[in-house]
Design a protein around this motif. Sequence first.
Motif, PDB file in Angstrom:
ATOM      1  N   GLN A   1       0.789  -1.082   0.101  1.00 18.63           N
ATOM      2  CA  GLN A   1      -0.116   0.056   0.029  1.00 18.63           C
ATOM      3  C   GLN A   1       0.987   1.156  -0.123  1.00 18.63           C
ATOM      4  OE1 GLN A   1      -2.919   0.179   3.120  1.00 18.63           O
ATOM      5  NE2 GLN A   1      -3.712   1.983   2.487  1.00 18.63           N
ATOM      6  N   VAL A   2       0.518   2.217  -0.869  1.00 19.26           N
ATOM      7  CA  VAL A   2       1.208   3.497  -0.855  1.00 19.26           C
ATOM      8  C   VAL A   2       1.101   4.281   0.079  1.00 19.26           C
ATOM      9  CG1 VAL A   2       1.802   5.591  -2.342  1.00 19.26           C
ATOM     10  CG2 VAL A   2       1.289   3.579  -3.639  1.00 19.26           C
ATOM     11  N   GLN A   3       2.009   4.724   0.764  1.00 14.71           N
ATOM     12  CA  GLN A   3       1.885   5.756   1.986  1.00 14.71           C
ATOM     13  C   GLN A   3       2.818   6.892   1.732  1.00 14.71           C
ATOM     14  OE1 GLN A   3       3.789   3.342   5.102  1.00 14.71           O
ATOM     15  NE2 GLN A   3       1.691   3.000   5.763  1.00 14.71           N
ATOM     16  N   SER A  25       5.989   6.189  -0.635  1.00 14.46           N
ATOM     17  CA  SER A  25       6.659   4.913  -0.364  1.00 14.46           C
ATOM     18  C   SER A  25       5.758   3.904  -1.374  1.00 14.46           C
ATOM     19  CB  SER A  25       6.798   4.445   0.948  1.00 14.46           C
ATOM     20  OG  SER A  25       5.471   4.155   1.473  1.00 14.46           O
ATOM     21  N   ARG A  26       6.569   2.963  -2.076  1.00  7.04           N
ATOM     22  CA  ARG A  26       5.695   1.872  -2.654  1.00  7.04           C
ATOM     23  C   ARG A  26       4.923   2.347  -3.636  1.00  7.04           C
ATOM     24  NH1 ARG A  26       5.789  -0.111   2.880  1.00  7.04           N
ATOM     25  NH2 ARG A  26       3.836   0.695   3.407  1.00  7.04           N
ATOM     26  N   SER A  27       5.363   3.294  -4.356  1.00  5.40           N
ATOM     27  CA  SER A  27       4.537   3.986  -5.465  1.00  5.40           C
ATOM     28  C   SER A  27       5.641   3.828  -6.459  1.00  5.40           C
ATOM     29  CB  SER A  27       4.186   5.260  -5.192  1.00  5.40           C
ATOM     30  OG  SER A  27       3.497   5.906  -6.546  1.00  5.40           O
ATOM     31  N   ARG A  28       5.208   3.265  -7.764  1.00  6.45           N
ATOM     32  CA  ARG A  28       5.864   2.816  -8.984  1.00  6.45           C
ATOM     33  C   ARG A  28       5.970   4.073 -10.051  1.00  6.45           C
ATOM     34  NH1 ARG A  28       4.643  -2.211 -12.065  1.00  6.45           N
ATOM     35  NH2 ARG A  28       6.324  -1.711 -13.207  1.00  6.45           N
ATOM     36  N   ASN A  76       9.735  10.225  -6.618  1.00  2.00           N
ATOM     37  CA  ASN A  76       8.294  10.411  -6.045  1.00  2.00           C
ATOM     38  C   ASN A  76       8.351  10.893  -4.657  1.00  2.00           C
ATOM     39  OD1 ASN A  76       6.057   9.261  -7.331  1.00  2.00           O
ATOM     40  ND2 ASN A  76       6.512   7.222  -6.953  1.00  2.00           N
TER      41      ASN A  76
END
Length: 113
Positions: A1-3, A25-28, A76
């Motif tokens: 999950q994106v944070q 975080s965790r976003s492509r 990002n």
Amino acid sequence: QVQLVESGGGLVQPGGSLRLSCAASRSRFPFAFMHWYRQAPGKEREFVAGITSDASTTYVDSVKGRFTISRDNAMNTMYLQMNNLKPEDTAVYYCYAAPGGLWGQGTQVTVSS
């Protein structure tokens, strides 16, 4: 999950500077829109500045000429450079990203002598 995670807040004297960061975080992929909002005690949350993926920017009148929003799409990450800070800038600053309607947890900025 994106944070979204903000950092960089703190206590500064009037006329001083701070630089806030908002990392996704965790976003492509870069978000189309990223904004900064702030909420002072007893007041509603207000828009401060926004930036699109192609770096178009907008600011609330009260910060024009003092704050600069920027972003690094490869990382990002969004930034807010705040110069000539005033006591009325004291608030919790939040980052927001769309699409998705994501909010960060906020970072406190206090401007006081």
